[in-house]
Write an enzyme that holds these catalytic residues in place. Structure first.
Site, PDB file in Angstrom:
ATOM      1  N   TYR A  99       0.854  -1.199   0.000  1.00 57.44           N
ATOM      2  CA  TYR A  99       0.000   0.000   0.000  1.00 57.44           C
ATOM      3  C   TYR A  99       0.887   1.244   0.000  1.00 57.44           C
ATOM      4  O   TYR A  99       1.987   1.223   0.565  1.00 57.44           O
ATOM      5  CB  TYR A  99      -0.898  -0.009   1.239  1.00 57.44           C
ATOM      6  N   ASN A 182     -15.536   3.837   2.756  1.00 58.63           N
ATOM      7  CA  ASN A 182     -16.373   3.379   1.636  1.00 58.63           C
ATOM      8  C   ASN A 182     -17.504   4.337   1.264  1.00 58.63           C
ATOM      9  O   ASN A 182     -17.641   4.704   0.090  1.00 58.63           O
ATOM     10  CB  ASN A 182     -16.925   1.984   1.943  1.00 58.63           C
ATOM     11  N   ASN A 208     -20.792  -5.324  -5.238  1.00 55.43           N
ATOM     12  CA  ASN A 208     -21.149  -5.925  -3.958  1.00 55.43           C
ATOM     13  C   ASN A 208     -20.240  -5.462  -2.827  1.00 55.43           C
ATOM     14  O   ASN A 208     -20.440  -5.822  -1.675  1.00 55.43           O
ATOM     15  CB  ASN A 208     -21.092  -7.458  -4.065  1.00 55.43           C
ATOM     16  N   SER A 209     -19.256  -4.654  -3.147  1.00 56.33           N
ATOM     17  CA  SER A 209     -18.326  -4.148  -2.137  1.00 56.33           C
ATOM     18  C   SER A 209     -18.981  -3.039  -1.324  1.00 56.33           C
ATOM     19  O   SER A 209     -20.092  -2.578  -1.625  1.00 56.33           O
ATOM     20  CB  SER A 209     -17.066  -3.607  -2.814  1.00 56.33           C
ATOM     21  N   ARG A 233     -21.613 -15.913  -9.667  1.00 60.23           N
ATOM     22  CA  ARG A 233     -21.935 -16.933  -8.683  1.00 60.23           C
ATOM     23  C   ARG A 233     -22.910 -17.913  -9.316  1.00 60.23           C
ATOM     24  O   ARG A 233     -23.467 -17.630 -10.372  1.00 60.23           O
ATOM     25  CB  ARG A 233     -22.536 -16.289  -7.422  1.00 60.23           C
ATOM     26  N   TYR A 307     -10.480   3.383  -8.458  1.00 56.48           N
ATOM     27  CA  TYR A 307     -10.185   3.555  -7.039  1.00 56.48           C
ATOM     28  C   TYR A 307      -9.663   2.276  -6.397  1.00 56.48           C
ATOM     29  O   TYR A 307      -9.448   2.213  -5.183  1.00 56.48           O
ATOM     30  CB  TYR A 307     -11.440   4.032  -6.294  1.00 56.48           C
ATOM     31  N   GLY A 308      -9.434   1.250  -7.216  1.00 57.43           N
ATOM     32  CA  GLY A 308      -8.894  -0.007  -6.727  1.00 57.43           C
ATOM     33  C   GLY A 308      -8.335  -0.807  -7.881  1.00 57.43           C
ATOM     34  O   GLY A 308      -8.538  -0.466  -9.055  1.00 57.43           O
ATOM     35  N   MET A 310      -8.179  -4.723  -7.862  1.00 57.79           N
ATOM     36  CA  MET A 310      -8.278  -6.056  -7.286  1.00 57.79           C
ATOM     37  C   MET A 310      -7.640  -7.127  -8.154  1.00 57.79           C
ATOM     38  O   MET A 310      -7.115  -8.123  -7.651  1.00 57.79           O
ATOM     39  CB  MET A 310      -9.744  -6.390  -7.026  1.00 57.79           C
ATOM     40  N   TRP A 333      -8.300   8.492  -4.588  1.00 58.90           N
ATOM     41  CA  TRP A 333      -7.821   7.886  -3.341  1.00 58.90           C
ATOM     42  C   TRP A 333      -8.378   8.740  -2.215  1.00 58.90           C
ATOM     43  O   TRP A 333      -7.977   9.880  -2.010  1.00 58.90           O
ATOM     44  CB  TRP A 333      -6.299   7.868  -3.320  1.00 58.90           C
TER      45      TRP A 333
END
Length: 403
Positions: A99, A182, A208-209, A233, A307-308, A310, A333
């Site tokens: 990070y 968040n 879903n975050s 899923r 912003y991420g 993953m 950020w």
């Protein structure tokens, strides 16, 4: 008998010695709640425990549970008891050393090696405050003013300017502990990067975050329409998640395989009234090809905010997106934004807290991880490890009890 003198303060004598406790040597603790008496020493020191790490690495390899004491606060210091602290992916990244920012390594807690305490969000109760404190007092609820405070611990002591008082009325500790990252991220991305008006669309992955769920709810409040992408899923689990997001306010919910299909652009055109309803904002927390699939759905002049990452894969932007569609790619950020705009951060937090009190904003699903004075290190590390696993039932949350 004449005693032998050894020093100005020590004698040897055959006379019996009777020790009597001083009447003023220790503060009384009998008026404390039963669950708090045994962890405050006779001299007012607070017994605390913290997860610490002396070096970067896998959480299960480097984290230890450290016991230490906090002296009574003086001047502008405050002693805090942690009520709740979430386990966020950014916390894990800090432990791993991946990070951009990390808490400093030090021996302030009396560790054998310079160590850091992970955790960026939490809700605390003020146990005591130094005589110079003006903004907070005993019994107040506070949250970190900035990230990097190190929140995975039962108690801590900081200067009062490092925390921000909140009104706890109508809130749970868990709600207060998860307000600053968040929801604020989702709020600012929808407000600050594209001139959205009622009826406009936005698209997002990671729906879903915590950020994704917040964006869905804000979008509904502000009459925005949304295309929400989640990981695929199977069966009933997929149906339940799609239904849940739609009840929160999502207009369309699709999975990450659908968005990669060749005909997905035509589906988007159909949803947006033949493309006549603008789709000018994409919120990306995945990156890689999945992120670029979002960008392909944007109208001319649209903006994708990342912003991420993953997937840990880079975004490969085609020249045509820049030249012919005039798309804009930027990042957000929330930690950096909060440092630059502290007053705006406070206003945003206060507004979201008001929505929570009014029942207009729902919490993310949470998996409670009890933490008491007797909790073992292994129990805490199991919860931290669970943060790294896919398809979790909810956000991990340290819930502090008898500490």
């Amino acid at each position: 008998m004449i005693p032998m003198r050894l020093s100005s303060c020590c004698f040897i004598t055959n006379s019996p010695i009777i020790l009597r406790p001083s009447r003023t040597s220790a503060p009384r603790t009998l008026n404390l709640p039963l669950d708090r008496r045994r962890h405050i020493s006779a001299y007012g020191y607070t017994q605390a425990k913290a997860l610490v790490y002396p070096k970067h690495g896998s959480p299960t390899d480097v984290l230890n549970l450290h016991t230490h004491s906090l002296s009574p606060p003086h001047s502008n210091l405050v002693t805090l008891r942690t009520l709740a602290a979430p386990l966020n992916p950014a916390d894990i990244n800090q432990i791993q050393g991946t990070y951009p920012t990390a808490p400093p390594f030090s021996q302030e807690l009396g560790t054998a090696q310079p160590s850091a305490v992970p955790g960026n969000e939490a809700c605390f109760e003020v146990l005591s405050a130094g005589s110079a404190c003006k903004s907070v007092s005993k019994g107040d609820w506070v949250i970190p003013r900035q990230t990097g405070l190190g929140t995975w611990r039962t108690h801590l002591q900081v200067t009062e300017d490092r925390v921000m008082k909140i009104n706890e009325d109508g809130l749970s500790a868990e709600q207060a502990a998860t307000i600053s990252v968040n929801p604020v991220t989702a709020y600012r991305m929808l407000k600050d990067f594209a001139p959205l008006k009622e009826g406009d669309w936005f698209i997002q992955n990671g729906a879903n975050s915590g950020v994704g769920r917040a964006a869905v709810q804000f979008g509904k409040m502000w009459d925005l329409k949304s295309i929400c992408v989640v990981r695929k899923r199977e069966g009933a689990e997929s149906e339940a998640l799609h239904k849940e997001l739609q009840e929160l306010g999502a207009t369309v919910v699709v999975n990450d395989e659908e968005i990669m299909e060749k005909g997905f652009g035509e589906r988007v055109k159909e949803w947006t009234n033949g493309g006549r309803e603008p789709l000018n904002l994409a919120l990306n927390c995945v990156g890689g090809d999945a992120g670029m699939a979002l960008a392909k759905t944007l109208g001319a002049g649209g903006t994708m905010v990342t912003y991420g990452a993953m997937s840990k894969s880079p975004l490969r932007v085609g020249a045509g997106m820049l030249i012919f569609k005039d798309l804009r790619f930027t990042g957000f950020w929330v930690s950096k934004w909060a440092d630059r705009f502290p007053e705006e951060r406070k206003k945003t937090i206060d507004e979201v807290l008001g929505l929570i009190r009014d029942g207009k904003f729902k919490d993310v699903p949470m998996v409670e991880v009890p933490w008491s004075y007797e909790t073992k290190k292994e129990e805490l590390l199991d919860a931290v490890q669970g943060t790294l696993e896919g398809f979790r039932k909810g956000k991990g949350m340290f819930k502090f009890g008898d500490t």
